[in-house]
Design an enzyme around this catalytic site. Structure first.
Site, mmCIF file in Angstrom:
data_model
loop_
_atom_site.group_PDB
_atom_site.id
_atom_site.type_symbol
_atom_site.label_atom_id
_atom_site.label_comp_id
_atom_site.label_asym_id
_atom_site.label_seq_id
_atom_site.Cartn_x
_atom_site.Cartn_y
_atom_site.Cartn_z
ATOM 1 N N HIS A 17 26.171 8.067 -45.678
ATOM 2 C CA HIS A 17 24.819 8.107 -45.090
ATOM 3 C C HIS A 17 23.796 8.501 -46.165
ATOM 4 O O HIS A 17 22.737 7.889 -46.283
ATOM 5 C CB HIS A 17 24.730 9.160 -43.978
ATOM 6 C CG HIS A 17 25.569 8.865 -42.762
ATOM 7 N ND1 HIS A 17 26.362 9.803 -42.172
ATOM 8 C CD2 HIS A 17 25.701 7.733 -42.015
ATOM 9 C CE1 HIS A 17 26.957 9.277 -41.108
ATOM 10 N NE2 HIS A 17 26.579 8.024 -40.992
ATOM 11 N N LYS A 55 27.616 10.000 -25.068
ATOM 12 C CA LYS A 55 28.611 10.352 -26.086
ATOM 13 C C LYS A 55 28.659 11.868 -26.192
ATOM 14 O O LYS A 55 27.636 12.523 -26.055
ATOM 15 C CB LYS A 55 28.178 9.821 -27.458
ATOM 16 C CG LYS A 55 28.602 8.404 -27.762
ATOM 17 C CD LYS A 55 28.343 8.136 -29.242
ATOM 18 C CE LYS A 55 28.536 6.693 -29.626
ATOM 19 N NZ LYS A 55 28.125 6.444 -31.010
ATOM 20 N N ARG A 75 29.454 -1.350 -44.075
ATOM 21 C CA ARG A 75 30.600 -0.965 -44.893
ATOM 22 C C ARG A 75 31.566 -2.126 -45.088
ATOM 23 O O ARG A 75 32.021 -2.385 -46.178
ATOM 24 C CB ARG A 75 31.372 0.177 -44.219
ATOM 25 C CG ARG A 75 30.803 1.529 -44.486
ATOM 26 C CD ARG A 75 31.285 2.515 -43.500
ATOM 27 N NE ARG A 75 30.810 2.169 -42.167
ATOM 28 C CZ ARG A 75 30.873 2.971 -41.131
ATOM 29 N NH1 ARG A 75 31.430 4.149 -41.256
ATOM 30 N NH2 ARG A 75 30.396 2.598 -39.968
ATOM 31 N N SER A 102 31.956 9.105 -40.307
ATOM 32 C CA SER A 102 31.921 10.421 -39.653
ATOM 33 C C SER A 102 33.250 10.686 -38.940
ATOM 34 O O SER A 102 33.770 11.801 -38.972
ATOM 35 C CB SER A 102 30.788 10.478 -38.634
ATOM 36 O OG SER A 102 29.558 10.315 -39.272
HETATM 37 P P1 ADP Z 1 26.177 4.859 -35.386
HETATM 38 O O1 ADP Z 1 26.773 5.711 -34.311
HETATM 39 O O2 ADP Z 1 24.809 4.361 -35.122
HETATM 40 O O3 ADP Z 1 27.079 3.790 -35.962
HETATM 41 P P2 ADP Z 1 26.618 6.389 -37.772
HETATM 42 O O4 ADP Z 1 26.108 7.759 -37.963
HETATM 43 O O5 ADP Z 1 28.101 6.200 -37.720
HETATM 44 O O6 ADP Z 1 25.874 5.914 -36.502
HETATM 45 O O7 ADP Z 1 26.022 5.424 -38.896
HETATM 46 C C1 ADP Z 1 24.657 5.197 -39.064
HETATM 47 C C2 ADP Z 1 24.463 4.027 -39.984
HETATM 48 O O8 ADP Z 1 24.990 4.345 -41.272
HETATM 49 C C3 ADP Z 1 25.174 2.738 -39.571
HETATM 50 O O9 ADP Z 1 24.350 1.653 -39.924
HETATM 51 C C4 ADP Z 1 26.427 2.737 -40.389
HETATM 52 O O10 ADP Z 1 26.910 1.423 -40.622
HETATM 53 C C5 ADP Z 1 25.913 3.367 -41.669
HETATM 54 N N1 ADP Z 1 26.984 3.991 -42.422
HETATM 55 C C6 ADP Z 1 27.851 4.933 -42.010
HETATM 56 N N2 ADP Z 1 28.715 5.263 -42.991
HETATM 57 C C7 ADP Z 1 28.399 4.496 -44.067
HETATM 58 C C8 ADP Z 1 28.938 4.327 -45.385
HETATM 59 N N3 ADP Z 1 29.995 5.016 -45.792
HETATM 60 N N4 ADP Z 1 28.339 3.435 -46.213
HETATM 61 C C9 ADP Z 1 27.279 2.720 -45.773
HETATM 62 N N5 ADP Z 1 26.738 2.805 -44.548
HETATM 63 C C10 ADP Z 1 27.288 3.674 -43.698
#
Ligand code: ADP
Length: 165
Positions: free
Chosen positions: A17, A41, A90, A128
């Protein structure tokens, strides 16, 4: 002035992130990180805790702001006067969901565009949920999360184990 919103759960914030935040903050004038406060959630961290974590790790970026939101992303983006939504990709597995979401948002708010940033290869596997899984078994999460958050995440699991006893 180009305002962008980067929405997500950030439960918790990872280095993946942070990498997206750093890169998009360079590309826009103002970046608003939107922390989704979603009742359906049950996150590990409350919205307040997630906002605090993000504020702590992004305080070095002068054009980045963090806000919690609930409801439709397009409504939040409009409230922020944003013209762009930032999302990270990703792997191909992210793509189908992200594409569907981008299309739906475009239908709801044609003036908003989604910009995808591809992951930094170093963090392609970081999520996460993976961080939570490793932390729940007492594994070392230091290579996956910003250093400021390591103790907070580990503590959360220690508290949970205490609560279960
Ligand atoms: P959501 O529940 O909206 O998927 P996340 O917190 O998991 O929220 O992710 C928010 C954004 O960050 C999403 O667009 C996700 O694809 C991106 N993201 C999460 N981890 C990574 C990573 N390791 N590299 C690039 N983008 C990421």
């Amino acid at each position: 002035m180009l305002i962008a919103v980067y929405p997500g759960s950030f439960d918790p914030t990872t280095l993946g992130h942070l990498d997206i935040i750093e890169r998009s903050a360079k590309a826009v004038d103002h970046l608003i990180i939107g922390v989704l406060n979603n009742n359906s959630k049950t996150p590990l961290f409350s919205a307040e805790e997630r906002v605090k974590m993000l504020r702590d790790v992004t305080s070095i970026f002068p054009n980045v702001e963090v806000q919690a939101f609930s409801g439709l992303l397009v409504d939040f983006a409009r409230q922020c006067n944003a013209s762009v939504i930032i999302r990270g990709l990703r792997a191909i597995t992210d793509f189908e969901y992200e594409l569907q979401m981008a299309h739906s948002n475009r239908m709801l708010a044609p003036e908003l565009d989604t910009i995808f940033l591809t992951t930094n290869l170093k963090y392609a596997y970081v999520s996460s949920s993976m961080v939570k899984e490793v932390a729940s078994f007492g594994g070392d999460i230091s290579q996956f999360v910003p250093w400021q958050l390591k103790d907070r995440i580990e503590e959360k699991y220690r508290d949970r184990i205490h609560e279960m006893r």
